[in-house]
Design a protein around this motif. Structure first.
Motif, PDB file in Angstrom:
ATOM      1  N   ARG A  13      17.726  34.467  45.066  1.00 15.29           N
ATOM      2  CA  ARG A  13      18.163  35.530  44.155  1.00 15.29           C
ATOM      3  C   ARG A  13      19.116  36.513  44.833  1.00 15.29           C
ATOM      4  O   ARG A  13      20.042  37.018  44.206  1.00 15.29           O
ATOM      5  CB  ARG A  13      16.953  36.277  43.597  1.00 15.29           C
ATOM      6  CG  ARG A  13      17.317  37.355  42.599  1.00 15.29           C
ATOM      7  CD  ARG A  13      16.145  37.898  41.826  1.00 15.29           C
ATOM      8  NE  ARG A  13      16.554  38.954  40.925  1.00 15.29           N
ATOM      9  CZ  ARG A  13      17.112  38.767  39.732  1.00 15.29           C
ATOM     10  NH1 ARG A  13      17.309  37.549  39.289  1.00 15.29           N
ATOM     11  NH2 ARG A  13      17.459  39.790  38.970  1.00 15.29           N
ATOM     12  N   ASP A  14      18.913  36.763  46.112  1.00 16.19           N
ATOM     13  CA  ASP A  14      19.781  37.677  46.854  1.00 16.19           C
ATOM     14  C   ASP A  14      20.640  36.913  47.853  1.00 16.19           C
ATOM     15  O   ASP A  14      20.808  37.333  49.004  1.00 16.19           O
ATOM     16  CB  ASP A  14      18.944  38.743  47.563  1.00 16.19           C
ATOM     17  CG  ASP A  14      18.230  39.661  46.581  1.00 16.19           C
ATOM     18  OD1 ASP A  14      18.900  40.171  45.661  1.00 16.19           O
ATOM     19  OD2 ASP A  14      17.004  39.846  46.716  1.00 16.19           O
ATOM     20  N   CYS A  15      21.198  35.798  47.424  1.00 10.49           N
ATOM     21  CA  CYS A  15      22.026  34.962  48.292  1.00 10.49           C
ATOM     22  C   CYS A  15      23.097  35.818  48.985  1.00 10.49           C
ATOM     23  O   CYS A  15      23.843  36.534  48.320  1.00 10.49           O
ATOM     24  CB  CYS A  15      22.687  33.861  47.477  1.00 10.49           C
ATOM     25  SG  CYS A  15      23.688  32.728  48.471  1.00 10.49           S
ATOM     26  N   ARG A  25      27.518  41.939  42.637  1.00  6.42           N
ATOM     27  CA  ARG A  25      26.136  41.827  42.176  1.00  6.42           C
ATOM     28  C   ARG A  25      25.414  43.170  42.290  1.00  6.42           C
ATOM     29  O   ARG A  25      24.721  43.595  41.360  1.00  6.42           O
ATOM     30  CB  ARG A  25      25.403  40.767  42.994  1.00  6.42           C
ATOM     31  CG  ARG A  25      23.961  40.542  42.574  1.00  6.42           C
ATOM     32  CD  ARG A  25      23.199  39.779  43.664  1.00  6.42           C
ATOM     33  NE  ARG A  25      23.898  38.575  44.044  1.00  6.42           N
ATOM     34  CZ  ARG A  25      23.807  38.007  45.252  1.00  6.42           C
ATOM     35  NH1 ARG A  25      23.038  38.543  46.188  1.00  6.42           N
ATOM     36  NH2 ARG A  25      24.458  36.900  45.526  1.00  6.42           N
ATOM     37  N   ARG A  29      23.944  45.347  39.211  1.00 10.03           N
ATOM     38  CA  ARG A  29      22.525  45.712  39.143  1.00 10.03           C
ATOM     39  C   ARG A  29      22.354  47.213  38.932  1.00 10.03           C
ATOM     40  O   ARG A  29      21.429  47.644  38.230  1.00 10.03           O
ATOM     41  CB  ARG A  29      21.812  45.264  40.413  1.00 10.03           C
ATOM     42  CG  ARG A  29      21.586  43.767  40.478  1.00 10.03           C
ATOM     43  CD  ARG A  29      20.895  43.341  41.770  1.00 10.03           C
ATOM     44  NE  ARG A  29      20.650  41.899  41.798  1.00 10.03           N
ATOM     45  CZ  ARG A  29      20.102  41.250  42.809  1.00 10.03           C
ATOM     46  NH1 ARG A  29      19.719  41.916  43.902  1.00 10.03           N
ATOM     47  NH2 ARG A  29      19.919  39.941  42.745  1.00 10.03           N
ATOM     48  N   TRP A  36      20.383  39.794  34.315  1.00 10.01           N
ATOM     49  CA  TRP A  36      19.964  38.809  35.313  1.00 10.01           C
ATOM     50  C   TRP A  36      20.548  39.145  36.681  1.00 10.01           C
ATOM     51  O   TRP A  36      19.838  39.230  37.675  1.00 10.01           O
ATOM     52  CB  TRP A  36      20.396  37.424  34.841  1.00 10.01           C
ATOM     53  CG  TRP A  36      20.131  36.307  35.804  1.00 10.01           C
ATOM     54  CD1 TRP A  36      21.048  35.487  36.389  1.00 10.01           C
ATOM     55  CD2 TRP A  36      18.859  35.844  36.277  1.00 10.01           C
ATOM     56  NE1 TRP A  36      20.443  34.557  37.197  1.00 10.01           N
ATOM     57  CE2 TRP A  36      19.097  34.763  37.153  1.00 10.01           C
ATOM     58  CE3 TRP A  36      17.539  36.257  36.062  1.00 10.01           C
ATOM     59  CZ2 TRP A  36      18.066  34.081  37.797  1.00 10.01           C
ATOM     60  CZ3 TRP A  36      16.509  35.579  36.707  1.00 10.01           C
ATOM     61  CH2 TRP A  36      16.782  34.510  37.558  1.00 10.01           C
ATOM     62  N   ASN A  37      21.885  39.279  36.784  1.00  3.30           N
ATOM     63  CA  ASN A  37      22.559  39.755  38.002  1.00  3.30           C
ATOM     64  C   ASN A  37      22.101  39.031  39.264  1.00  3.30           C
ATOM     65  O   ASN A  37      21.690  39.642  40.256  1.00  3.30           O
ATOM     66  CB  ASN A  37      22.327  41.265  38.176  1.00  3.30           C
ATOM     67  CG  ASN A  37      22.992  42.095  37.095  1.00  3.30           C
ATOM     68  OD1 ASN A  37      24.086  41.787  36.641  1.00  3.30           O
ATOM     69  ND2 ASN A  37      22.309  43.148  36.665  1.00  3.30           N
ATOM     70  N   ALA A  38      22.191  37.708  39.263  1.00  9.21           N
ATOM     71  CA  ALA A  38      21.766  36.891  40.398  1.00  9.21           C
ATOM     72  C   ALA A  38      22.397  35.510  40.226  1.00  9.21           C
ATOM     73  O   ALA A  38      22.986  35.210  39.182  1.00  9.21           O
ATOM     74  CB  ALA A  38      20.238  36.789  40.432  1.00  9.21           C
ATOM     75  N   ASN A  63      25.754  35.785  33.603  1.00 10.88           N
ATOM     76  CA  ASN A  63      25.336  36.836  34.538  1.00 10.88           C
ATOM     77  C   ASN A  63      24.383  37.824  33.868  1.00 10.88           C
ATOM     78  O   ASN A  63      23.520  38.403  34.523  1.00 10.88           O
ATOM     79  CB  ASN A  63      26.547  37.590  35.086  1.00 10.88           C
ATOM     80  CG  ASN A  63      26.146  38.687  36.043  1.00 10.88           C
ATOM     81  OD1 ASN A  63      25.650  38.422  37.127  1.00 10.88           O
ATOM     82  ND2 ASN A  63      26.335  39.937  35.633  1.00 10.88           N
ATOM     83  N   CYS A 113      27.328  32.644  41.307  1.00 11.53           N
ATOM     84  CA  CYS A 113      27.341  34.098  41.098  1.00 11.53           C
ATOM     85  C   CYS A 113      28.607  34.536  40.379  1.00 11.53           C
ATOM     86  O   CYS A 113      29.656  33.884  40.474  1.00 11.53           O
ATOM     87  CB  CYS A 113      27.235  34.826  42.439  1.00 11.53           C
ATOM     88  SG  CYS A 113      25.676  34.583  43.301  1.00 11.53           S
TER      89      CYS A 113
END
Length: 221
Positions: A13-15, A25, A29, A36-38, A63, A113
């Motif tokens: 999720r936080d690639c 991203r 957020r 979703w933002n991931a 997104n 993304c």
């Protein structure tokens, strides 16, 4: 509601791989904490015979919702076309809990993304390609692929083992990969391409009619 990916390998999720996409991203957020933002996972049938390679999430679409082609104009033509050829069932209502399911088709984006201005740079496409390769490798029945746009085409050719000089992008072009798998090109079903008539519904449908034929699914329509 966020649908579970049909694939076992997805970006975290936080690639952290692409600094520019990470920065966007973080911005999204803060601006839209309920989105979703991931990285957006694949969606569809893991036993699909048709693999669809997309570009990247749209800001107001995937997104926001977390499902490819869901929530923006591109999704309306995309899912209507899949349904026409028996590759989707249920009603598309632009949200992840609409009950829509894909049958014998799966969509995997080249870049997971949201990129600024919907334009990933080559380094970002390259960084995300291992996730595309892993996803394609998990499709035991897929022998026919559709690439939506030139960037998706380039990634698809490389993942499928082809050579770009021998497989040039053109709408409706067909490319046989070294192992016999087939790749068909289509212009992306973006709002811009539809509004400028670069891509019409008839052109898009022709690509999927051919994909269904190549995959031996003609009776599905």
């Amino acid at each position: 509601m966020i649908l579970q990916s049909p694939l076992s390998s997805e970006p975290p999720r936080d690639c952290p791989l692409c600094p520019r996409l990470v920065a966007l991203r973080v911005e999204c957020r803060a601006e839209h904490p309920d989105w979703w933002n991931a990285p957006v996972p694949a969606f569809g049938d893991p036993m699909a015979r048709i693999g669809i390679i997309g570009l990247a999430p749209g800001k107001q679409g995937a997104n926001r919702t977390g499902r490819p082609f869901t929530g923006d104009v591109a999704g309306e033509l995309f899912f209507a076309t899949l349904k026409k050829f028996g590759l989707a069932q249920g009603n598309y209502e632009a949200r992840v809990d609409d009950g829509l399911e894909l049958r014998d088709a799966i969509i995997i984006n080249s870049v997971r993304c949201l990129p600024p201005q919907n334009k990933p740079v080559p380094a970002e496409v390259h960084a995300c390609r291992p996730f595309l390769a892993d996803g394609v490798a998990q499709l035991p029945r897929a022998r026919t692929f559709v690439a939506l746009g030139e960037i998706a085409h380039q990634s698809a050719v490389k993942v499928l083992g082809g050579k770009l000089p021998k497989a040039r992008f053109a709408h409706g072009a067909e490319h046989r990969m070294p192992d016999g798998r087939m790749l068909i090109d289509s212009y992306h079903c973006s709002r811009y391409n539809q509004n400028t008539n670069r891509l019409t519904a008839e052109m898009f449908e022709a690509v999927f009619a051919r994909a269904v034929e190549l995959a031996g699914l003609t009776s599905a329509n």
